[in-house]
Design an enzyme around this catalytic site. Structure first.
Site, PDB file in Angstrom:
ATOM      1  N   GLY A  54      38.334  32.155  50.984  1.00  0.00           N
ATOM      2  CA  GLY A  54      37.962  32.469  49.610  1.00  0.00           C
ATOM      3  C   GLY A  54      39.031  33.219  48.846  1.00  0.00           C
ATOM      4  O   GLY A  54      38.844  33.542  47.675  1.00  0.00           O
ATOM      5  N   CYS A  55      40.157  33.499  49.487  1.00  0.00           N
ATOM      6  CA  CYS A  55      41.263  34.192  48.819  1.00  0.00           C
ATOM      7  C   CYS A  55      42.260  33.166  48.297  1.00  0.00           C
ATOM      8  O   CYS A  55      42.511  32.160  48.947  1.00  0.00           O
ATOM      9  CB  CYS A  55      41.975  35.142  49.786  1.00  0.00           C
ATOM     10  SG  CYS A  55      40.962  36.523  50.323  1.00  0.00           S
TER      11      CYS A  55
END
Length: 147
Positions: A54-55
């Site tokens: 999710g980064c």
């Protein structure tokens, strides 16, 4: 810098640090400095299993439970300096804390200091992915300790 005795105390310190910074540029420079101060993670720990999903950038995170104290020892690194600074903020809050304390204390400080308005939506999503990863570690180690 020494860590406060509690997550609430560390959140107050972070709020105080950001209150001293007058503009967006100063805040970014502060985050970059935090990233530069973060101890690098060994290359052998920078593996796919340790990536935080999710980064925008690559962020790696690991956790170990100190059997003597019951506290989590967190390590993290990133290939991008802003993400590295953000993960350093997360570690300021949660490193060397009991799993139950981590789970009982959401990172309200990030909204209090206006971080959501400061960073891009992608970086904001990544920040909360980092927090969620810490919470997953806390849940896992907390359940293991009960077993």
């Amino acid at each position: 810098m020494d860590q406060a005795d509690s997550i609430a105390g560390e959140q107050k310190r972070i709020e105080d640090d950001f209150a001293l910074l007058e503009d967006t540029r100063d805040k970014y420079e502060f985050i970059i400095e935090l990233g530069k101060e973060l101890k690098p993670m060994p290359d052998e720990q920078k593996i796919a299993a340790n990536l935080v999903r999710g980064c925008q950038s690559q962020v790696w995170m690991t956790a170990e439970l100190d059997p003597a104290s019951g506290r989590l020892a967190l390590r993290a690194d990133s290939d991008a300096i802003i993400s590295k600074g953000l993960v350093a903020l997360v570690l300021r809050l949660y490193d060397k804390r009991l799993p139950a304390e981590i789970l009982a204390n959401p990172p309200d400080v990030f909204e209090a200091i206006g971080l959501g308005r400061l960073i891009t939506p992608g970086r904001s999503n990544g920040l909360y992915a980092m927090v969620n990863r810490v919470r997953q570690f806390a849940e896992g180690f907390g359940q293991a300790a009960k077993a």
